[in-house]
Structure formats: C-alpha cells, structure tokens
Motif scaffolding. Sequence first.
Motif, short mmCIF file in Angstrom:
data_model
loop_
_atom_site.label_atom_id
_atom_site.label_comp_id
_atom_site.label_asym_id
_atom_site.label_seq_id
_atom_site.Cartn_x
_atom_site.Cartn_y
_atom_site.Cartn_z
N GLU A 145 0.83 -1.19 0.00
CA GLU A 145 0.00 0.00 0.00
C GLU A 145 0.87 1.25 0.00
O GLU A 145 2.01 1.23 0.47
CB GLU A 145 -0.91 0.04 1.23
N GLY A 187 0.42 5.16 1.42
CA GLY A 187 -0.39 6.10 2.18
C GLY A 187 -0.18 7.51 1.66
O GLY A 187 0.95 7.92 1.40
N GLU A 198 -5.57 10.73 6.30
CA GLU A 198 -4.70 9.79 5.59
C GLU A 198 -5.53 8.81 4.77
O GLU A 198 -6.56 8.30 5.22
CB GLU A 198 -3.84 9.02 6.59
N ARG A 199 -5.10 8.56 3.55
CA ARG A 199 -5.74 7.60 2.66
C ARG A 199 -4.71 6.51 2.35
O ARG A 199 -3.53 6.81 2.18
CB ARG A 199 -6.20 8.27 1.36
N LYS A 200 -5.15 5.27 2.24
CA LYS A 200 -4.26 4.18 1.88
C LYS A 200 -4.83 3.44 0.69
O LYS A 200 -6.04 3.25 0.59
CB LYS A 200 -4.06 3.22 3.06
N THR A 201 -3.95 3.03 -0.21
CA THR A 201 -4.41 2.35 -1.41
C THR A 201 -3.46 1.24 -1.80
O THR A 201 -2.24 1.37 -1.65
CB THR A 201 -4.55 3.34 -2.58
N ASN A 259 3.66 7.27 3.21
CA ASN A 259 3.77 5.95 3.82
C ASN A 259 3.98 4.91 2.74
O ASN A 259 3.35 4.95 1.68
CB ASN A 259 2.50 5.61 4.62
#
Length: 305
Positions: free
Chosen positions: A89, A91, A100-103, A161
């Motif tokens: 992922e 971040g 915060e976004r995680k993908t 991240n």
Amino acid sequence: MKLGTITSLAAATSLLTAPLPAAAQDNSAVFKPTGQWSLDYGEDYCRLARTFGDGKDDVALAIERIEPGPSARLILISNAIKPYRSAEEIGWHFLPSDPERKTRYTHSVTADGKQYYNLGPFMLTPFAPPAPGKAPAPPAPFDRGKEQATAKSMTGLVLDNGLTAPVQVETGDLSAPIKALQDCADDLAKSWGLDPAKLQGETAAAIPDGGGVGWLPQGTVGFADFAKLAGGSNQVRLMVDATGKPTACAIHWATLDATTNAKICAAAMANAKFNPAKDAGGNTMPGYWIGNPLFMGPPLKGFRR
C-alpha cells in the motif's frame, strides 16, 4: 479526442505558504509546477494533468474521471516515487489537513522508462461510512459545489507511507481545475444521450437490485485476470432507461481482452435489474450505473441478498 490547456488556471498555481511539519521539511522531495493544467476530453474519460519538478526529477500527475460523479482515480508517473519492496500500500493525503488515505496501488513502467503508479479510485470529498450497526444508505446525489469548496481548501498532496522517502506535490488551489473536470464529465454524459442538467438535479441515481452480485456466471472473468481489475480498471457502464432496464453496455479503461469484455456486457445486459434514477420531482428518468466486474460474479459463500 481533444486536448486543451486550461489557460485560466495560471492564477491557481500559487505555492504552499503554510509551514510543514519538521519531518516533512527534512525528508520530503518537494515538487512544484513546471507546466499548466491540461484537460483531455477523451472518448470515454476526462483527464486533468500537470507536471511538477524539484530540480532533479519530475512528477506527472493525472486525475481521471469517467462519469459526472464524485469518483475519480489518481495516476502518478515519476522515477522519484520509490516504494519499499515489501510495500503493498501507499499512504497519501491532500494538503494541508486531509485524512490519511491508503491504497493498494498498481505499478508498471512506461515506454520511456518512467515508473507508473495507479493509486486507484478516490473521492475528493472523503466518503463518510455508515455508523456501526446501520445499513448503508443509498448514495447522496453528487454535490458539485461541495466538491469545488473542498478542492479550494487543498494546496497539494503528499505520499508519506510505504515509500523510502516522502514525495510532496504542490498543486495550488484545486477548485478551478476540478470545476473544469466536472464540466468535462458533464459533456461526457451528454455524449451518452443524457441531459447533464437533469443528472445534476436527480434525487436518486440508478441503483442495481442486489448490488450487481450474481450478474456474471462463474468463470466469466478468469481467476488469473482478477489482478487486471485493480486500480479502478475495466469499469462496466450500463445505460439504464426510466423503467430500470439496461439498454447499452460499455467498458472504460479496458484491461481485459475484447472477448471477455463482450461476455461481461452480454451477461450484464441479460441479468441486470435496476431501480431507475429519479429527477428533481421524484419522477423516474434515464440514467446510468458504473461498477467493477470483480463484484458482479456469483455470491460469495454465506452471502445473502
């Protein structure tokens, strides 16, 4: 396909003035604009793009949209973005204060040797999930004004991240670029035979009966092809008439072969059922639905509609 430069956005390229946290100041590679925003009116997509540089490397950023709605996907092309080998992922978040976004990103290499990162679907205005124990409600109509107001407060984004070092991109005020992207998506809907003004005033979008689960027979998409559906790729668009019947099928950002996509469309057209869209007065009207084939197959074990 036409490609135009948004010359009116020159004033929207102001750089960040607010101080960053010490960690970001010390570690981030900071990329500032090296070109103007451009907007690509594709045959089945809209792409907002701009280049940025830090004096050593460059970053090409694109926000892509395939419908006049809140969902878009984020693409970054740069050799300066270096995920850890073990990172699944990335971040990231918009500046100055986005959550915060995680993908789970997808990655490839362009023809000229640049690293391509698809961070997948996102909403500029973060989606608020239902409270624990409450069933999800039908999605609210797309609020263009709210999205523009959210974009106006943003000044950039940072990937912080999953990378060996953070990467910060200073976009400046995003309200004017996002407004242009909204206009392009409205024009896209018009090319489908829909009235953008009616879509903007709709009180309910076309909603699939059962969420679309079970539309595709087992094996329509081979197990080895599931990875090709990541990152918002191979989205299925069904046009839906005022009775809830699908009338046409198209594929956006196709990553599966033409034969498989023909099978997907044939099965969806035969099996899909909808509650139709409703206009400002609550009357049914033509609309559309977009979804991922990954969630259109047979129900999972224990799943109940």
